[in-house]
Design an enzyme around this catalytic site. Structure first.
Site, mmCIF file in Angstrom:
data_model
loop_
_atom_site.group_PDB
_atom_site.id
_atom_site.type_symbol
_atom_site.label_atom_id
_atom_site.label_comp_id
_atom_site.label_asym_id
_atom_site.label_seq_id
_atom_site.Cartn_x
_atom_site.Cartn_y
_atom_site.Cartn_z
ATOM 1 N N TYR A 115 1.089 -13.719 -5.939
ATOM 2 C CA TYR A 115 0.253 -13.687 -7.146
ATOM 3 C C TYR A 115 1.006 -12.989 -8.283
ATOM 4 O O TYR A 115 1.049 -13.473 -9.423
ATOM 5 C CB TYR A 115 -1.036 -12.931 -6.815
ATOM 6 C CG TYR A 115 -1.970 -12.697 -7.963
ATOM 7 C CD1 TYR A 115 -2.781 -13.717 -8.446
ATOM 8 C CD2 TYR A 115 -2.078 -11.440 -8.557
ATOM 9 C CE1 TYR A 115 -3.665 -13.482 -9.489
ATOM 10 C CE2 TYR A 115 -2.958 -11.202 -9.597
ATOM 11 C CZ TYR A 115 -3.750 -12.232 -10.061
ATOM 12 O OH TYR A 115 -4.623 -11.998 -11.103
ATOM 13 N N HIS A 123 -12.720 -8.317 -4.367
ATOM 14 C CA HIS A 123 -12.072 -7.024 -4.577
ATOM 15 C C HIS A 123 -12.980 -5.910 -4.043
ATOM 16 O O HIS A 123 -14.125 -6.155 -3.682
ATOM 17 C CB HIS A 123 -11.780 -6.812 -6.066
ATOM 18 C CG HIS A 123 -10.686 -7.692 -6.579
ATOM 19 N ND1 HIS A 123 -10.944 -8.849 -7.269
ATOM 20 C CD2 HIS A 123 -9.343 -7.614 -6.474
ATOM 21 C CE1 HIS A 123 -9.791 -9.423 -7.579
ATOM 22 N NE2 HIS A 123 -8.803 -8.703 -7.108
HETATM 23 O O1 GFB Z 1 -9.612 -4.439 -4.544
HETATM 24 P P1 GFB Z 1 -8.708 -4.705 -3.395
HETATM 25 O O2 GFB Z 1 -9.098 -5.816 -2.481
HETATM 26 O O3 GFB Z 1 -7.248 -5.039 -3.861
HETATM 27 O O4 GFB Z 1 -8.588 -3.387 -2.486
HETATM 28 P P2 GFB Z 1 -5.941 -4.259 -4.405
HETATM 29 C C1 GFB Z 1 -8.425 -2.108 -3.026
HETATM 30 C C2 GFB Z 1 -8.483 -1.056 -1.928
HETATM 31 O O5 GFB Z 1 -9.828 -0.964 -1.434
HETATM 32 C C3 GFB Z 1 -7.589 -1.344 -0.721
HETATM 33 C C4 GFB Z 1 -9.816 -0.966 -0.021
HETATM 34 O O6 GFB Z 1 -6.997 -0.132 -0.292
HETATM 35 C C5 GFB Z 1 -8.607 -1.831 0.326
HETATM 36 O O7 GFB Z 1 -8.156 -1.616 1.654
HETATM 37 N N1 GFB Z 1 -11.106 -1.453 0.500
HETATM 38 C C6 GFB Z 1 -11.994 -0.721 1.226
HETATM 39 C C7 GFB Z 1 -11.616 -2.704 0.391
HETATM 40 N N2 GFB Z 1 -13.025 -1.472 1.615
HETATM 41 C C8 GFB Z 1 -12.824 -2.702 1.095
HETATM 42 C C9 GFB Z 1 -13.585 -3.919 1.162
HETATM 43 O O8 GFB Z 1 -14.649 -4.002 1.777
HETATM 44 N N3 GFB Z 1 -13.075 -4.992 0.474
HETATM 45 C C10 GFB Z 1 -11.898 -4.922 -0.221
HETATM 46 N N4 GFB Z 1 -11.472 -6.004 -0.877
HETATM 47 N N5 GFB Z 1 -11.143 -3.792 -0.255
HETATM 48 C C11 GFB Z 1 -5.595 -6.520 -5.551
HETATM 49 C C12 GFB Z 1 -4.547 -7.593 -5.463
HETATM 50 O O9 GFB Z 1 -5.068 -5.471 -4.847
HETATM 51 O O10 GFB Z 1 -5.828 -6.081 -6.850
HETATM 52 C C13 GFB Z 1 -4.668 -8.624 -6.512
HETATM 53 O O11 GFB Z 1 -4.569 -8.137 -4.159
HETATM 54 C C14 GFB Z 1 -4.972 -8.054 -7.877
HETATM 55 O O12 GFB Z 1 -3.505 -9.357 -6.553
HETATM 56 C C15 GFB Z 1 -6.069 -7.037 -7.819
HETATM 57 O O13 GFB Z 1 -3.826 -7.481 -8.427
HETATM 58 C C16 GFB Z 1 -6.318 -6.367 -9.145
HETATM 59 O O14 GFB Z 1 -6.266 -3.348 -5.550
HETATM 60 O O15 GFB Z 1 -5.213 -3.613 -3.281
#
Ligand code: GFB
Length: 325
Positions: A140, A183
C-alpha cells in the site's frame, strides 16, 4: 495557478468512503455547489478508458482523489496484491487523466505509512524514502509513494499544481466497521458496543496494546484539503518547489498508546468488562507520530479533540453511517 471559485467543478473521487464523504460535507458547508461524484456502478476507476470517458464528459476543474483500497493491519497483510495493484490503477488513471484533460489542481491522499518504519519521531516530510518501510503495509505504501512521484513529475514536467496530503490514522462517519478489515478505532467501537449489548465479561483486541498511533477526525482532513486548495499560490511556494516532493503531513501532533485508546473507547461506549490482548495478531509499527509543523506554519491546525471525535464516531456508528463493503 487555478483560483478556486464557489462554482468550480470539483470532482471528489471516492465520495462514499470515510475521506470522500467528509470532503463532500466540507464542500457543501463551504458553499461549493458544483461538486462532481460518480457511483462505482457508473465509473470503475481501475479502468482507464472509463475514467477517460468520464473526465471528457464532466470536465472537472479540480480533483480530490480520495478513492483507494484501504484497510487496517490485517487487511493489508492478507491482500498485498490488491493493495498494490488497485491503488496503482486508481491513482494512475485518475491523476494521469486529470492532467490530460487540463485539470490544474489535484489533491492526492496518501497515508503516514509511506514513511520508514524506523523514522525519527515526529516524522517529517523529508524522511520519505530514507529507510525501509513497515512490512505489514509496504505494498500500500509503495503504491502511495508512486502517486506522490507522479504528482511531482507532472508538476516538474507540465507545470501542474498537484499535491499529496499524508494524513495520520483517520476515523469518523462512513468508516469501515468490519472486524477483519477495519482500522483499530472503528474495530474498538464495534467490539465494545457489541460486548456491552451481550453483557460479555471481556473483549479481545489485537497485538500487545503497546504501539502508539495518532488519530485524526476525517472532517479535519477535509478541512485541511480545502484550506490548501484556497490558499494563494505564493503561500504554497515550498510545496511546489522542484527540489521536494509536493507533500504535507496532516495530523494532530499527538499520539496515544492503543491500550489508552481502548480505555477511552470503553468509557465512550459504556463497556465495563476486561480487555484481553491477542498477541498472535500483529502490532505493526511501534509509533508513527507526524511532524505537522509545515501545516502549522501555513496556519492550519486540527480542530477535533480525540474524545469528541470518538463520541462523534460512535454516534455515526449508532446511526448506521458506516461504509457498506
Ligand atoms: O489501525 P490498524 O489496523 O493499522 O492497527 P496500522 C493499529 C494498531 O491497533 C495495531 C492494534 O497495533 C493493531 O494491532 N489493534 C488492536 C487493532 N485491536 C485491534 C482491532 O481490533 N483491529 C485493528 N485493526 N487493530 C494501517 C495500515 O496500519 O494504518 C494502513 O495497515 C494505513 O496501510 C493505516 O496506513 C493508516 O496503524 O498499524
Amino acid at each position: 495557478m487555478y483560483a478556486l471559485e464557489r462554482a468550480s467543478r470539483i470532482y471528489v473521487a471516492g465520495h462514499t468512503g470515510l475521506v470522500g464523504s467528509a470532503m463532500l460535507r466540507k464542500l457543501s458547508q463551504a458553499g461549493f455547489s458544483r461538486t462532481l461524484t460518480a457511483a462505482r456502478s457508473e465509473l470503475d476507476l481501475t479502468d482507464r478508458n472509463s475514467v477517460k470517458a468520464w473526465f471528457a464528459a464532466h470536465r472537472p476543474h479540480v480533483v480530490v482523489l480520495c478513492a483507494a483500497r484501504v484497510g487496517g493491519i490485517l487487511a493489508n497483510a492478507s491482500a498485498p496484491v490488491e493493495f498494490l495493484l488497485d491503488n496503482l490503477h486508481i491513482q494512475n488513471n485518475v491523476i494521469h487523466t486529470a492532467h490530460e484533460t487540463g485539470v490544474e489542481q489535484l489533491v492526492f491522499l496518501g497515508s503516514s505509512c509511506i514513511y520508514p518504519r524506523e523514522a525519527n519521531q515526529p516524522i517529517g516530510e523529508d524522511s520519505l524514502l530514507t529507510a525501509p518501510l513497515e512490512p505489514t503495509n509496504r505494498p500500500y505504501a509503495i503504491a502511495k509513494i508512486a502517486g506522490i512521484e507522479l504528482c511531482w513529475a507532472l508538476n516538474r514536467q507540465h507545470q501542474r499544481r498537484y499535491f499529496a496530503l499524508m494524513p495520520t490514522n483517520l476515523y469518523g462517519p462512513e468508516d469501515n466497521f468490519d472486524l477483519f478489515s477495519s482500522h483499530v478505532l472503528p474495530a474498538l467501537i464495534r467490539k465494545m458496543h457489541e460486548a456491552r449489548e451481550r453483557a460479555d465479561a471481556s473483549v479481545t483486541l489485537w497485538g500487545t496494546g503497546e504501539p502508539k498511533r495518532e488519530f485524526l477526525y476525517s472532517d479535519d482532513l477535509a478541512d485541511a484539503a480545502l484550506y490548501l486548495l484556497e490558499r494563494p499560490a505564493a503561500r504554497l511556494a515550498h510545496l511546489f518547489c522542484e527540489a521536494h516532493p509536493p507533500l504535507l503531513n496532516v495530523g494532530t501532533g499527538q499520539d496515544i498508546r492503543i491500550r489508552e485508546l481502548a480505555d477511552k473507547v470503553a468509557r465512550t461506549v459504556g463497556f465495563e468488562g476486561a480487555l484481553q490482548w491477542d498477541t498472535g495478531k500483529p502490532d505493526g509499527t511501534a509509533r508513527k507520530l507526524l511532524d505537522v509543523s509545515r501545516m502549522s506554519a501555513l496556519g492550519w491546525q486540527a480542530k477535533t479533540p480525540l474524545d469528541q471525535g470518538i463520541a462523534l464516531a460512535y454516534e455515526a456508528f449508532l446511526a448506521g453511517r458506516v461504509r457498506r463493503l
